[in-house]
Structure formats: C-alpha cells, structure tokens
Design a protein around this motif. Sequence first.
Motif, mmCIF file in Angstrom:
data_model
loop_
_atom_site.group_PDB
_atom_site.id
_atom_site.type_symbol
_atom_site.label_atom_id
_atom_site.label_comp_id
_atom_site.label_asym_id
_atom_site.label_seq_id
_atom_site.Cartn_x
_atom_site.Cartn_y
_atom_site.Cartn_z
ATOM 1 N N ALA A 156 -12.672 -3.266 -1.421
ATOM 2 C CA ALA A 156 -11.285 -3.664 -1.662
ATOM 3 C C ALA A 156 -10.321 -2.543 -1.278
ATOM 4 O O ALA A 156 -9.252 -2.790 -0.695
ATOM 5 N N ARG A 157 -10.692 -1.281 -1.558
ATOM 6 C CA ARG A 157 -9.821 -0.164 -1.199
ATOM 7 C C ARG A 157 -9.745 0.014 0.316
ATOM 8 O O ARG A 157 -8.682 0.318 0.865
ATOM 9 N N PHE A 158 -10.876 -0.124 0.983
ATOM 10 C CA PHE A 158 -10.858 -0.017 2.443
ATOM 11 C C PHE A 158 -9.959 -1.097 3.057
ATOM 12 O O PHE A 158 -9.248 -0.844 4.037
ATOM 13 N N GLN A 159 -9.998 -2.301 2.479
ATOM 14 C CA GLN A 159 -9.209 -3.407 3.023
ATOM 15 C C GLN A 159 -7.709 -3.150 2.896
ATOM 16 O O GLN A 159 -6.925 -3.623 3.714
ATOM 17 N N THR A 160 -7.299 -2.416 1.872
ATOM 18 C CA THR A 160 -5.874 -2.190 1.645
ATOM 19 C C THR A 160 -5.420 -0.793 2.085
ATOM 20 O O THR A 160 -4.263 -0.439 1.898
ATOM 21 N N SER A 161 -6.334 0.000 2.656
ATOM 22 C CA SER A 161 -5.997 1.360 3.084
ATOM 23 C C SER A 161 -5.872 1.412 4.596
ATOM 24 O O SER A 161 -6.499 0.627 5.310
ATOM 25 N N PRO A 162 -5.087 2.346 5.106
ATOM 26 C CA PRO A 162 -4.990 2.507 6.560
ATOM 27 C C PRO A 162 -6.319 2.971 7.155
ATOM 28 O O PRO A 162 -7.180 3.504 6.439
ATOM 29 N N ALA A 163 -6.458 2.819 8.460
ATOM 30 C CA ALA A 163 -7.714 3.164 9.131
ATOM 31 C C ALA A 163 -8.039 4.642 9.029
ATOM 32 O O ALA A 163 -9.198 5.038 9.169
ATOM 33 N N GLU A 164 -7.034 5.488 8.767
ATOM 34 C CA GLU A 164 -7.288 6.924 8.661
ATOM 35 C C GLU A 164 -8.097 7.267 7.417
ATOM 36 O O GLU A 164 -8.681 8.339 7.336
ATOM 37 N N VAL A 165 -8.133 6.374 6.421
ATOM 38 C CA VAL A 165 -8.977 6.596 5.233
ATOM 39 C C VAL A 165 -10.404 6.221 5.610
ATOM 40 O O VAL A 165 -10.774 5.056 5.639
ATOM 41 N N ALA A 166 -11.202 7.233 5.924
ATOM 42 C CA ALA A 166 -12.547 7.004 6.443
ATOM 43 C C ALA A 166 -13.618 7.060 5.373
ATOM 44 O O ALA A 166 -14.740 6.623 5.598
ATOM 45 N N CYS A 167 -13.278 7.607 4.201
ATOM 46 C CA CYS A 167 -14.287 7.806 3.166
ATOM 47 C C CYS A 167 -13.664 7.656 1.792
ATOM 48 O O CYS A 167 -12.493 8.015 1.587
ATOM 49 N N LEU A 168 -14.431 7.127 0.862
ATOM 50 C CA LEU A 168 -14.024 7.022 -0.538
ATOM 51 C C LEU A 168 -15.094 7.684 -1.401
ATOM 52 O O LEU A 168 -16.290 7.436 -1.212
ATOM 53 N N GLN A 169 -14.649 8.517 -2.323
ATOM 54 C CA GLN A 169 -15.563 9.221 -3.229
ATOM 55 C C GLN A 169 -15.489 8.615 -4.620
ATOM 56 O O GLN A 169 -14.423 8.548 -5.221
#
Length: 555
Positions: free
Chosen positions: A288-301
Amino acid sequence: MARFLRLPFIGTIDPSLLTDIPLLDTQLRRPSQIRIAHRHRAPQVAVVPEASRLADLGAALAAMPALGRDLAITTPSAVRSAVWRAGARRRVQEAVTTLFDQFPDFSARIVLAGHQGFYAGLGLAAIISALIFMPLATLLMLHIGLSCIYLASLFLRFAAFTRQNFAPAMLPALPARDAPLPCYTVMVALYREAAVAEQLISSLKRLDWPAALLDIKLVCEADDHETITALKALALGPCFEIVEVPPCNPRTKPKALTYALAAARGEYLAIYDAEDRPHPQQLREAYARFQTSPAEVACLQAPLIITNAKESWISALFSLEYSGLFRGLLPMLAGSRMPLPLGGTSNHFRTETLLAVGGWDPFNVTEDADLGLRLYRLGYRADVIVRQTLEDAPTAIRVWMAQRSRWFKGWLQTWLVLMRHPRRLARQMGLTAFCTFQLMVGGMLLSSLLHPLIIVFAGIGAHSMLEAPTDDIPTGMLSLFVIDVINILGSYLVFLALGLSSMIEHEKRLIGRRWLAVPLYWLMTSIAAWQAVLELRSKPFVWNKTPHQPSTRKI
C-alpha cells in the motif's frame, strides 16, 4: 495435460542435458519451455503449458501432428530445478563479481583504495610528527576535535528524541480484500539454521498474501545439509522454493541473496532473517505504501522489536537500542528525506530498482547499510512502515561481541566505499545528507572507538581542576571538561531516552532496572569496534555467524 495433448510427460530433467546461457535464468522467473539436448537422439523441447491456452495448443497439435514430434510436457518445478543446477557455477561467479565489474566504486572488494591509503598514511605521519615536536598542543587539538565530533554525533540522536511523536502509532490502511495484488518475493538467507526452520516456516505461512502470488525463496548453502534436510521435512507448499547456493567465497549473506535474486518473480521483494516473526499484514502495508509513494521510494524498512528483553541484561539493552533506532532515529531520517542505513531484515524493495542498482555487495558484511546509502546516492530513498517484525537478541557476551564486531566491520567498509570520492559523494547526496551520513556512520564509528578515551579525557580534566586553585581554573580547560561530561552522560541519557520513549509499557517492564548497565554496554561496544578495526585488516570478508534458537516469547 500431457494425456490430453497426447504428448510424453517429463517429471525430472537432467541438468547435464541443458546448455547454460545467461538467458536460461529467465526460466527461473517464468518457466515456460526448455530445450533438452539428448545425447543419442534428437533434441526435445519440454513445455510448461498454460491452462488458459491448453485448448488452443491441443487444436494446433491436432491440425499439425508433426509439431508435437519433439515436444514433451513438464512442470514449472522440474524446469526450475534443472535450470538452477545447470547454471549454478556461472550464476555464483556472477553473484561474486557482477557488482565489482559493473560498479567498482560501489564494491567493498577492495578494502582501501590506493589514494585512501596514501592520505591515511600521510595524516597518520603528520599526527605522529606533531606529537613528537609539539606534544601538548597536538594533544589539545586532538582532544578538542574528537570531543566536538563526538558531541555532533550525539546531537543527531538527541534531535531524533526531540522529534519523536509520543502518540501511539496508527496502523495505515491496507488494500481492499478484493483488490488485485502483484506477485511478492520473500527471500530468507539461512546457514546452520535447522533449529529455527519450523518456526520460520510457520511465521512465513501466516503472511497475509495470496499463496498463489507468493514467491518464497529459502536460500541455503548447498553444503549445509542439516538445514536443507530440516526444511525438506516440513510441509512447505508450492509457494516455497529451496535455493542451494554452491560453496564459493566470500561465504556471506549478501552473496547468497544476490545468487537467488536472478530468480525473483515478484514485482516487490522482502528480506527476512531466519529467526524473524513478521507481522502477518506487513506485506500488505508495504504494498500500500509503495502504491502511494513516488518511484524514488525504492525501499521500506519495517521496525524490529526484541521480544526476549527479560532474559538478560544484554538482550534488555539490545532491545533499548533497537527501539531507539527503528522507532526513533530511522523515522526521523526518513521524514527528513535523509539517507537510511537499513536494518539487515524486514526490508521491502521494488525488485526492478534493486536489480538496477546492482543488488547487494557480496563483500560487505553489513550489506543492508551499504545498500540503503547506495540507493540514496543514486537518486532513490528509503522510508519506514509501522507493522513490525519480532526478533530475539543475543543473550551471551561472546555471541553479542561476534555479531557487533561484524556490524562495525561492515560499517567501516561502507564508510570507506562511500568516501573514495568525497566531493562526488557530496554532489550526489547534497550537503545536508552528506553531513548527516558523516554523523550517522562516521560519527557513530568514532563515538564507539573513542568512548573510553573520552572517559580518560574527562578524568584528566577533573584531576587537573582539582589540582588547580578554585579561582584560577582556565576557561578552556573548564569548557573541554564540560563537553566531555556532556558527551559521556549525554550518550547514556540519549540512549535511554530514545529507546524508552519508543516502547510500550509492557516492553519497559521487561527491561526493568537493567538499564543501569548502559555504561558497561557502551564499553563493550567500544571493544567490538576496535575488534572490527583489527578484523578489517586480517579477515575483512569473514561473516561472524549469530546462532539462533526457537523463541517461546511473545510481545
């Protein structure tokens, strides 16, 4: 399917009959067909038919019988098993050499670049010469410089404490149950982990994601027969795959993960450790976070939470440390769009981006921190999510020391790699992020290495002031003494405040009064840091294995 199409069925493919070419690895991601070069008869094409196209294939074979002369039907698992073995030698060499060949400036294969060694030697010679000819002035300048660096690093963590949101974290909304989902790859590197195999599989089976869209790869060393046997004895299910990595130096986790990366089928990819118990809905939150984040957000911790804090004073302080890091410092850095030194587990990536930046460095023993900083310098960034992963901390000093010295060794590797071209790094990161990196990694390393020296400085300052007349204490001496005391006490207080403020009441009860051992914990950290400096010279790529046991604790 084979009976319906009136074609032979092949249940097992001999890998020696396959021709290894780089394109062969595409069959690991989407098995469709493979050419089998038989020794004494015509080659054969083994096909994995799609159910939706089965009728069309049957009609084509009925209309053109000659088409099926050299065709056979096989299964996806048979194709993958044969391809893994056929390309094993090439693939493991690529896992070791690709990053160094394509992006040599990003690889820790060379511990110290030539120009870095020259300048380091020049600086050391200058300091020794100054100590010989101007000992008191040189010691004073070193004292001032080191104390100020230590203080600046301390302020970074103090800033994280002041910016904490003390309200309970709200769990973000998840995708609707009927929403279409992509394939998600989950990779776990295991070595000598037979003891926790059952716990790991149970935790991964609780992940709230459609099994048909899960691609779980259990990455084992091929000669680790005990772990592989323990995994095969469990009812894994079709979404699990055991990947056997051929023995090859360096024997590191990032090398094993890079070997398996060629077969990742998911649009997104998560990394876990063998002892992890991730929140069942962690994948859904990350998606869900990837879907609402820009493409520059490559990783979530995801945050890591220690569950065995009550077991020993070491695990209690480890729990405090993780609380401050994953629920205090990293959220502040992410919110400020600063570089994040990732944790070694519970990282969620966009697979395409991970491949584009070269994957993990097989020679870096803290591949997580290295990758997080490399992503940032290449124009990407990392963010954090809320749903946690549970872990157990080491409880024995020997185990803790081996793990911590490996971490420090990897952070040293990471700092040296990034500082090969400081001006270029500052341009890539931006001045604020560059300074943050220096305080976060370089300052942390110096703080750990110099902590005993700062205590000595404070002791010398106290003795000098006791010897001097009360009304004749030099202002400079008093200022340095105050800074040293702030550094020592501030280190302990910020460590405690940042950790405790992020914990729930139950966690605080598990800690009890073990926080009183913070000074000893810091001294142990310093010993581990100096051990890492020695290991960087003698065995830079040796991975100190942390043993794990099944957890019986919950939080």
